[in-house]
Write a protein that holds these residues in place. Sequence first.
Motif, mmCIF file in Angstrom:
data_model
loop_
_atom_site.group_PDB
_atom_site.id
_atom_site.type_symbol
_atom_site.label_atom_id
_atom_site.label_comp_id
_atom_site.label_asym_id
_atom_site.label_seq_id
_atom_site.Cartn_x
_atom_site.Cartn_y
_atom_site.Cartn_z
ATOM 1 N N ALA A 143 -5.997 -20.344 -0.447
ATOM 2 C CA ALA A 143 -6.871 -19.239 -0.850
ATOM 3 C C ALA A 143 -7.837 -18.832 0.256
ATOM 4 C CB ALA A 143 -7.644 -19.625 -2.103
ATOM 5 N N ARG A 144 -8.475 -19.803 0.894
ATOM 6 C CA ARG A 144 -9.478 -19.419 1.887
ATOM 7 C C ARG A 144 -8.843 -18.773 3.121
ATOM 8 N NH1 ARG A 144 -11.192 -22.843 6.143
ATOM 9 N NH2 ARG A 144 -10.039 -24.803 6.355
ATOM 10 N N PHE A 145 -7.600 -19.144 3.419
ATOM 11 C CA PHE A 145 -6.935 -18.539 4.566
ATOM 12 C C PHE A 145 -6.415 -17.140 4.244
ATOM 13 C CE2 PHE A 145 -6.412 -23.128 5.723
ATOM 14 C CZ PHE A 145 -7.288 -23.088 6.800
ATOM 15 N N LEU A 146 -6.004 -16.935 3.000
ATOM 16 C CA LEU A 146 -5.645 -15.584 2.583
ATOM 17 C C LEU A 146 -6.834 -14.639 2.744
ATOM 18 C CD1 LEU A 146 -3.635 -16.336 -0.699
ATOM 19 C CD2 LEU A 146 -2.688 -15.427 1.442
ATOM 20 N N LEU A 147 -8.008 -15.124 2.381
ATOM 21 C CA LEU A 147 -9.195 -14.280 2.458
ATOM 22 C C LEU A 147 -9.721 -14.147 3.885
ATOM 23 C CD1 LEU A 147 -11.011 -15.432 -0.807
ATOM 24 C CD2 LEU A 147 -9.648 -13.376 -0.406
ATOM 25 N N LEU A 148 -9.477 -15.138 4.708
ATOM 26 C CA LEU A 148 -9.850 -15.018 6.123
ATOM 27 C C LEU A 148 -9.059 -13.901 6.814
ATOM 28 C CD1 LEU A 148 -10.187 -18.712 7.393
ATOM 29 C CD2 LEU A 148 -11.932 -16.940 7.529
ATOM 30 N N GLY A 149 -7.806 -13.751 6.405
ATOM 31 C CA GLY A 149 -6.973 -12.721 7.020
ATOM 32 C C GLY A 149 -7.051 -11.375 6.345
ATOM 33 N N GLU A 150 -7.590 -11.346 5.133
ATOM 34 C CA GLU A 150 -7.530 -10.133 4.310
ATOM 35 C C GLU A 150 -8.064 -8.894 5.015
ATOM 36 O OE1 GLU A 150 -9.226 -8.504 0.001
ATOM 37 O OE2 GLU A 150 -10.194 -10.205 1.002
ATOM 38 N N ARG A 151 -9.329 -8.894 5.401
ATOM 39 C CA ARG A 151 -9.940 -7.667 5.914
ATOM 40 C C ARG A 151 -9.401 -7.293 7.290
ATOM 41 N NH1 ARG A 151 -10.425 -3.400 4.184
ATOM 42 N NH2 ARG A 151 -11.090 -4.468 2.281
ATOM 43 N N VAL A 152 -9.138 -8.275 8.126
ATOM 44 C CA VAL A 152 -8.561 -7.980 9.443
ATOM 45 C C VAL A 152 -7.208 -7.285 9.266
ATOM 46 C CG1 VAL A 152 -7.770 -8.953 11.629
ATOM 47 C CG2 VAL A 152 -9.759 -9.939 10.474
ATOM 48 N N ALA A 153 -6.381 -7.833 8.382
ATOM 49 C CA ALA A 153 -5.048 -7.264 8.158
ATOM 50 C C ALA A 153 -5.130 -5.882 7.520
ATOM 51 C CB ALA A 153 -4.233 -8.198 7.279
ATOM 52 N N LEU A 154 -5.991 -5.710 6.532
ATOM 53 C CA LEU A 154 -6.080 -4.430 5.832
ATOM 54 C C LEU A 154 -6.599 -3.327 6.753
ATOM 55 C CD1 LEU A 154 -7.447 -5.434 2.302
ATOM 56 C CD2 LEU A 154 -5.083 -5.034 3.005
ATOM 57 N N ASN A 155 -7.611 -3.656 7.566
ATOM 58 C CA ASN A 155 -8.158 -2.653 8.481
ATOM 59 C C ASN A 155 -7.099 -2.200 9.480
ATOM 60 O OD1 ASN A 155 -10.588 -2.890 7.186
ATOM 61 N ND2 ASN A 155 -11.636 -3.956 8.842
ATOM 62 N N LEU A 156 -6.365 -3.165 10.018
ATOM 63 C CA LEU A 156 -5.326 -2.844 10.993
ATOM 64 C C LEU A 156 -4.219 -2.014 10.354
ATOM 65 C CD1 LEU A 156 -3.870 -4.973 13.762
ATOM 66 C CD2 LEU A 156 -2.300 -3.985 12.110
ATOM 67 N N LEU A 157 -3.770 -2.447 9.201
ATOM 68 C CA LEU A 157 -2.681 -1.764 8.514
ATOM 69 C C LEU A 157 -3.089 -0.342 8.117
ATOM 70 C CD1 LEU A 157 0.170 -2.731 7.725
ATOM 71 C CD2 LEU A 157 -0.738 -3.280 5.457
ATOM 72 N N ALA A 158 -4.334 -0.180 7.700
ATOM 73 C CA ALA A 158 -4.822 1.132 7.280
ATOM 74 C C ALA A 158 -4.780 2.136 8.422
ATOM 75 C CB ALA A 158 -6.246 1.012 6.746
ATOM 76 N N ARG A 159 -5.238 1.702 9.603
ATOM 77 C CA ARG A 159 -5.269 2.642 10.742
ATOM 78 C C ARG A 159 -3.878 2.866 11.324
ATOM 79 N NH1 ARG A 159 -7.673 5.984 13.566
ATOM 80 N NH2 ARG A 159 -7.627 6.140 15.844
ATOM 81 N N CYS A 160 -3.119 1.795 11.501
ATOM 82 C CA CYS A 160 -1.788 1.934 12.084
ATOM 83 C C CYS A 160 -0.892 2.791 11.184
ATOM 84 C CB CYS A 160 -1.167 0.557 12.311
ATOM 85 S SG CYS A 160 0.275 0.565 13.390
ATOM 86 N N SER A 161 -0.952 2.568 9.893
ATOM 87 C CA SER A 161 -0.153 3.361 8.955
ATOM 88 C C SER A 161 -0.648 4.802 8.878
ATOM 89 C CB SER A 161 -0.179 2.726 7.566
ATOM 90 O OG SER A 161 0.440 1.451 7.575
ATOM 91 N N GLY A 162 -1.961 4.994 9.008
ATOM 92 C CA GLY A 162 -2.507 6.348 9.016
ATOM 93 C C GLY A 162 -1.989 7.154 10.195
ATOM 94 N N ILE A 163 -1.942 6.515 11.362
ATOM 95 C CA ILE A 163 -1.428 7.180 12.562
ATOM 96 C C ILE A 163 0.062 7.466 12.418
ATOM 97 C CG2 ILE A 163 -0.927 6.806 15.021
ATOM 98 C CD1 ILE A 163 -3.667 5.334 15.150
ATOM 99 N N ALA A 164 0.807 6.502 11.895
ATOM 100 C CA ALA A 164 2.243 6.695 11.694
ATOM 101 C C ALA A 164 2.510 7.826 10.707
ATOM 102 C CB ALA A 164 2.885 5.403 11.203
ATOM 103 N N THR A 165 1.715 7.899 9.660
ATOM 104 C CA THR A 165 1.887 8.928 8.641
ATOM 105 C C THR A 165 1.615 10.320 9.216
ATOM 106 O OG1 THR A 165 1.278 7.366 6.890
ATOM 107 C CG2 THR A 165 1.117 9.717 6.373
ATOM 108 N N LYS A 166 0.522 10.448 9.973
ATOM 109 C CA LYS A 166 0.182 11.741 10.580
ATOM 110 C C LYS A 166 1.222 12.120 11.639
ATOM 111 C CE LYS A 166 -2.853 15.148 10.962
ATOM 112 N NZ LYS A 166 -4.279 14.920 11.201
ATOM 113 N N SER A 167 1.674 11.139 12.415
ATOM 114 C CA SER A 167 2.693 11.396 13.435
ATOM 115 C C SER A 167 3.983 11.883 12.802
ATOM 116 C CB SER A 167 2.956 10.124 14.247
ATOM 117 O OG SER A 167 1.804 9.706 14.936
ATOM 118 N N ARG A 168 4.399 11.241 11.708
ATOM 119 C CA ARG A 168 5.625 11.641 11.011
ATOM 120 C C ARG A 168 5.488 13.071 10.480
ATOM 121 N NH1 ARG A 168 9.103 8.225 8.319
ATOM 122 N NH2 ARG A 168 8.695 6.892 10.149
ATOM 123 N N ARG A 169 4.308 13.409 9.973
ATOM 124 C CA ARG A 169 4.098 14.746 9.426
ATOM 125 C C ARG A 169 4.191 15.800 10.536
ATOM 126 N NH1 ARG A 169 0.077 13.508 6.241
ATOM 127 N NH2 ARG A 169 -1.668 14.255 7.465
#
Length: 289
Positions: free
Chosen positions: A92-118
Amino acid sequence: MSYSHLLPPSWKSQVTVWLQEDTPSFDYGGFVVGEAEKTAFLLGKGKETAVLAGVPFVDEIFAQLGCTVEWHMAEGETFEPIKRVATITGKARFLLLGERVALNLLARCSGIATKSRRFRDIARSNGYKGVIAGTRKTTPGFRLVEKYGMMVGGIDAHRHDLSSMIMLKDNHIWSCGSISNAIATARQAGGFSLLLDVEVRTEAEADEAIEAGADVIMLDNMEGDLLLQTARRLREKWSGKRFLLETSGGIEENNLRERAVNEIDILSTSAVHQSVQHIDFSLKIQKSS
């Protein structure tokens, strides 16, 4: 084809730095939840169809924390919200240690990919056969992720850094006195192996750049009929020369169709990665039964 195979050997050390930045001393929340084995669902949310991008980075974030990620869709595929895109298991504590780092990265990378695809899809629907590219206007320290998102989205990442292609812009030219002087000096240093891209503001400057041997002519901030007619005249005048024409400056979704004309080989824009809408993701640890 996996874009992760393009990543350099050094990229995993950057993940370590991200984790260190997010937890520089005590993990108080981790102290609360302890090390019970848990399962978490990674959910793609938001309000629109999105492209998933950033998978290898998320994998490495959780791998360094001893967690495992099972993806339920392939990178580069689109999803409708709300979609369970992955299941992550670990303490549990390791899931939460990675949570925000992973979500922030995924949010921006996917946002760029989505806009690029459009952008790519709009240009192709307009009959444009040339290259859609990003720019070097990326976030310091995060360029690799942002360029990766462009590529997953289906566009060209353009030059990755100052060393990967020679680009001469207005300040270079003004400092050298002329386009011809700047090109001659750059070619002497860069040799035959680097393309030379020169920014010009007028047709006369384009003529000078082509005559001096530039590989790519960037017609900066030209629009509409001026862009189209300039490109046609340059191709007619210099039919014996090999060069590519690029358009850049002020390109957005609302004017993309008028700039995406086949007289132009490359359309480059920072709109696919600067100020893009991030894609909303969340991580939900499941309650024990």
